[in-house]
Write a protein that holds these residues in place. Structure first.
Motif, PDB file in Angstrom:
ATOM      1  N   ALA A   1     -17.349  17.575  85.981  1.00 56.10           N
ATOM      2  CA  ALA A   1     -16.948  16.296  85.390  1.00 56.10           C
ATOM      3  C   ALA A   1     -18.088  15.675  84.593  1.00 56.10           C
ATOM      4  CB  ALA A   1     -16.501  15.334  86.481  1.00 56.10           C
ATOM      5  N   VAL A   2     -17.718  15.015  83.482  1.00 52.91           N
ATOM      6  CA  VAL A   2     -18.679  14.277  82.663  1.00 52.91           C
ATOM      7  C   VAL A   2     -18.049  12.934  82.286  1.00 52.91           C
ATOM      8  CG1 VAL A   2     -20.052  14.202  80.545  1.00 52.91           C
ATOM      9  CG2 VAL A   2     -19.614  16.406  81.666  1.00 52.91           C
ATOM     10  N   PHE A   3     -18.803  11.854  82.510  1.00 52.57           N
ATOM     11  CA  PHE A   3     -18.435  10.540  81.992  1.00 52.57           C
ATOM     12  C   PHE A   3     -19.323  10.255  80.792  1.00 52.57           C
ATOM     13  CE2 PHE A   3     -16.666  10.109  86.204  1.00 52.57           C
ATOM     14  CZ  PHE A   3     -15.549   9.323  86.005  1.00 52.57           C
ATOM     15  N   ALA A   4     -18.700   9.775  79.716  1.00 56.65           N
ATOM     16  CA  ALA A   4     -19.425   9.397  78.511  1.00 56.65           C
ATOM     17  C   ALA A   4     -19.174   7.900  78.287  1.00 56.65           C
ATOM     18  CB  ALA A   4     -18.929  10.205  77.315  1.00 56.65           C
ATOM     19  N   ARG A   5     -20.269   7.113  78.192  1.00 61.47           N
ATOM     20  CA  ARG A   5     -20.140   5.663  78.044  1.00 61.47           C
ATOM     21  C   ARG A   5     -20.783   5.214  76.747  1.00 61.47           C
ATOM     22  NH1 ARG A   5     -23.082   1.225  78.696  1.00 61.47           N
ATOM     23  NH2 ARG A   5     -24.909   2.380  79.402  1.00 61.47           N
ATOM     24  N   GLY A   6     -20.054   4.401  75.992  1.00 61.07           N
ATOM     25  CA  GLY A   6     -20.584   3.893  74.742  1.00 61.07           C
ATOM     26  C   GLY A   6     -19.701   2.800  74.180  1.00 61.07           C
ATOM     27  N   SER A   7     -19.502   2.848  72.881  1.00 63.06           N
ATOM     28  CA  SER A   7     -18.655   1.859  72.216  1.00 63.06           C
ATOM     29  C   SER A   7     -18.079   2.475  70.948  1.00 63.06           C
ATOM     30  CB  SER A   7     -19.458   0.603  71.870  1.00 63.06           C
ATOM     31  OG  SER A   7     -20.492   0.922  70.958  1.00 63.06           O
ATOM     32  N   CYS A   8     -17.013   1.863  70.476  1.00 54.70           N
ATOM     33  CA  CYS A   8     -16.432   2.297  69.209  1.00 54.70           C
ATOM     34  C   CYS A   8     -15.854   1.087  68.491  1.00 54.70           C
ATOM     35  CB  CYS A   8     -15.372   3.384  69.405  1.00 54.70           C
ATOM     36  SG  CYS A   8     -13.960   2.908  70.403  1.00 54.70           S
TER      37      CYS A   8
ATOM     38  N   VAL B   1     -10.601  -5.830  62.931  1.00 50.74           N
ATOM     39  CA  VAL B   1     -11.524  -4.879  63.554  1.00 50.74           C
ATOM     40  C   VAL B   1     -11.432  -4.979  65.068  1.00 50.74           C
ATOM     41  CG1 VAL B   1     -13.959  -4.285  63.877  1.00 50.74           C
ATOM     42  CG2 VAL B   1     -13.103  -4.890  61.599  1.00 50.74           C
ATOM     43  N   ALA B   2     -11.383  -3.833  65.710  1.00 52.94           N
ATOM     44  CA  ALA B   2     -11.471  -3.738  67.164  1.00 52.94           C
ATOM     45  C   ALA B   2     -12.789  -3.062  67.495  1.00 52.94           C
ATOM     46  CB  ALA B   2     -10.304  -2.937  67.725  1.00 52.94           C
ATOM     47  N   ASP B   3     -13.675  -3.792  68.136  1.00 49.80           N
ATOM     48  CA  ASP B   3     -14.976  -3.274  68.569  1.00 49.80           C
ATOM     49  C   ASP B   3     -14.968  -3.365  70.092  1.00 49.80           C
ATOM     50  OD1 ASP B   3     -17.610  -2.595  68.983  1.00 49.80           O
ATOM     51  OD2 ASP B   3     -18.395  -3.987  67.493  1.00 49.80           O
ATOM     52  N   THR B   4     -15.008  -2.217  70.767  1.00 48.02           N
ATOM     53  CA  THR B   4     -14.789  -2.202  72.207  1.00 48.02           C
ATOM     54  C   THR B   4     -15.744  -1.279  72.945  1.00 48.02           C
ATOM     55  OG1 THR B   4     -13.131  -1.707  73.923  1.00 48.02           O
ATOM     56  CG2 THR B   4     -12.973  -0.454  71.902  1.00 48.02           C
ATOM     57  N   PRO B   5     -16.103  -1.652  74.172  1.00 50.95           N
ATOM     58  CA  PRO B   5     -16.779  -0.669  75.023  1.00 50.95           C
ATOM     59  C   PRO B   5     -15.840   0.505  75.250  1.00 50.95           C
ATOM     60  CG  PRO B   5     -16.825  -2.859  76.024  1.00 50.95           C
ATOM     61  CD  PRO B   5     -15.892  -2.921  74.851  1.00 50.95           C
ATOM     62  N   LYS B   6     -16.404   1.682  75.522  1.00 50.99           N
ATOM     63  CA  LYS B   6     -15.580   2.887  75.660  1.00 50.99           C
ATOM     64  C   LYS B   6     -16.163   3.768  76.748  1.00 50.99           C
ATOM     65  CE  LYS B   6     -12.450   5.693  73.498  1.00 50.99           C
ATOM     66  NZ  LYS B   6     -12.416   6.884  74.257  1.00 50.99           N
ATOM     67  N   VAL B   7     -15.302   4.239  77.636  1.00 57.86           N
ATOM     68  CA  VAL B   7     -15.685   5.227  78.638  1.00 57.86           C
ATOM     69  C   VAL B   7     -14.682   6.354  78.570  1.00 57.86           C
ATOM     70  CG1 VAL B   7     -15.982   5.720  81.099  1.00 57.86           C
ATOM     71  CG2 VAL B   7     -16.756   3.533  80.162  1.00 57.86           C
ATOM     72  N   ASP B   8     -15.181   7.570  78.442  1.00 52.06           N
ATOM     73  CA  ASP B   8     -14.337   8.764  78.433  1.00 52.06           C
ATOM     74  C   ASP B   8     -14.690   9.623  79.643  1.00 52.06           C
ATOM     75  OD1 ASP B   8     -13.227   7.966  76.019  1.00 52.06           O
ATOM     76  OD2 ASP B   8     -14.540   9.242  74.815  1.00 52.06           O
TER      77      ASP B   8
ATOM     78  N   LYS C   1     -14.459  24.848  78.592  1.00 57.03           N
ATOM     79  CA  LYS C   1     -13.427  24.133  77.832  1.00 57.03           C
ATOM     80  C   LYS C   1     -12.993  22.884  78.601  1.00 57.03           C
ATOM     81  CE  LYS C   1     -12.684  26.893  74.272  1.00 57.03           C
ATOM     82  NZ  LYS C   1     -12.857  26.442  72.894  1.00 57.03           N
ATOM     83  N   ALA C   2     -12.653  21.833  77.877  1.00 55.51           N
ATOM     84  CA  ALA C   2     -12.159  20.604  78.493  1.00 55.51           C
ATOM     85  C   ALA C   2     -10.717  20.818  78.957  1.00 55.51           C
ATOM     86  CB  ALA C   2     -12.218  19.448  77.504  1.00 55.51           C
ATOM     87  N   VAL C   3     -10.479  20.566  80.237  1.00 58.32           N
ATOM     88  CA  VAL C   3      -9.138  20.725  80.795  1.00 58.32           C
ATOM     89  C   VAL C   3      -8.500  19.384  81.139  1.00 58.32           C
ATOM     90  CG1 VAL C   3      -9.530  23.061  81.660  1.00 58.32           C
ATOM     91  CG2 VAL C   3     -10.021  21.087  83.139  1.00 58.32           C
ATOM     92  N   GLU C   4      -9.320  18.318  81.147  1.00 58.09           N
ATOM     93  CA  GLU C   4      -8.803  16.987  81.464  1.00 58.09           C
ATOM     94  C   GLU C   4      -9.634  15.944  80.723  1.00 58.09           C
ATOM     95  OE1 GLU C   4      -8.137  14.140  85.402  1.00 58.09           O
ATOM     96  OE2 GLU C   4      -8.916  16.166  85.643  1.00 58.09           O
ATOM     97  N   PHE C   5      -8.956  14.914  80.211  1.00 61.51           N
ATOM     98  CA  PHE C   5      -9.602  13.807  79.496  1.00 61.51           C
ATOM     99  C   PHE C   5      -8.833  12.541  79.804  1.00 61.51           C
ATOM    100  CE2 PHE C   5      -9.522  10.867  75.932  1.00 61.51           C
ATOM    101  CZ  PHE C   5     -10.857  10.730  75.595  1.00 61.51           C
ATOM    102  N   TYR C   6      -9.564  11.445  80.003  1.00 59.91           N
ATOM    103  CA  TYR C   6      -8.916  10.129  80.124  1.00 59.91           C
ATOM    104  C   TYR C   6      -9.858   9.113  79.514  1.00 59.91           C
ATOM    105  CZ  TYR C   6      -5.390   6.973  81.863  1.00 59.91           C
ATOM    106  OH  TYR C   6      -4.347   6.079  81.925  1.00 59.91           O
ATOM    107  N   GLU C   7      -9.307   8.240  78.653  1.00 61.64           N
ATOM    108  CA  GLU C   7     -10.136   7.246  77.973  1.00 61.64           C
ATOM    109  C   GLU C   7      -9.821   5.839  78.468  1.00 61.64           C
ATOM    110  OE1 GLU C   7      -9.481   7.044  73.735  1.00 61.64           O
ATOM    111  OE2 GLU C   7      -7.317   7.042  73.971  1.00 61.64           O
ATOM    112  N   TYR C   8     -10.892   5.037  78.523  1.00 58.90           N
ATOM    113  CA  TYR C   8     -10.812   3.645  78.948  1.00 58.90           C
ATOM    114  C   TYR C   8     -11.465   2.786  77.869  1.00 58.90           C
ATOM    115  CZ  TYR C   8     -10.163   5.938  83.452  1.00 58.90           C
ATOM    116  OH  TYR C   8      -9.717   6.757  84.472  1.00 58.90           O
ATOM    117  N   PHE C   9     -10.785   1.692  77.484  1.00 64.08           N
ATOM    118  CA  PHE C   9     -11.334   0.763  76.495  1.00 64.08           C
ATOM    119  C   PHE C   9     -10.647  -0.580  76.668  1.00 64.08           C
ATOM    120  CE2 PHE C   9      -8.010   3.316  74.514  1.00 64.08           C
ATOM    121  CZ  PHE C   9      -7.178   2.364  73.932  1.00 64.08           C
TER     122      PHE C   9
END
Length: 138
Positions: A88-95, A105-112, A120-128
């Motif tokens: 598992a990998v969590f990626a935290r940033g913004s977009c 404009v939507a400027d939001t924190p982002k966690v994937d 290969k990626a077998v699962e993804f879920y995004e939070y914003f």
């Protein structure tokens, strides 16, 4: 290199291409995904973010990117931190994105969240911030 480190490096390059291309690197993102990836998004398809829902499989996932890029223009997409444990990998940033219809404009924190198997990626879920993004779309 451990699987954790390899997965983080794979994501760093994919996010770099995604940011640098302002959303044009769809194929590069799809290429890191397993054909049977499970891809989800916190809005779960609620209007006005109908494209941001559950997709099962890389082919179906093309609709996510089609909807996103049809409705939004990327300003930036930055990942500041990666946390990896096992597969598992969590990626935290913004977009930040501009809605093409409203011009807002939507400027939001982002966690994937990503899960990998055999490189290969077998699962993804995004939070914003869905309220902020939905407000920019209306």
């Amino acid at each position: 290199m451990s699987n954790e480190a390899a997965n983080v490096e794979l994501l760093k390059e994919a996010y770099r291409q995604w940011h640098d291309s302002r959303g044009g690197a769809v194929e590069e993102l799809l290429n890191i995904c397993d054909p049977d990836i499970s891809w989800g998004s916190v809005p779960r398809g609620a209007v006005p973010l109908a494209f941001a829902k559950q997709y099962d499989g890389r082919e179906a996932l093309q609709a996510y990117f089609g909807g996103l890029l049809n409705e939004w223009e990327m300003i930036s997409y930055t990942i500041d931190e990666y946390i990896a444990q096992g597969d598992a990998v969590f990626a935290r940033g913004s977009c930040a994105w501009t809605n093409k219809k409203t011009g807002k404009v939507a400027d939001t924190p982002k966690v994937d969240f990503w899960r990998f198997r055999n490189g290969k990626a077998v699962e993804f879920y995004e939070y914003f911030d869905t309220a902020h993004v939905a407000a920019a779309a209306t």
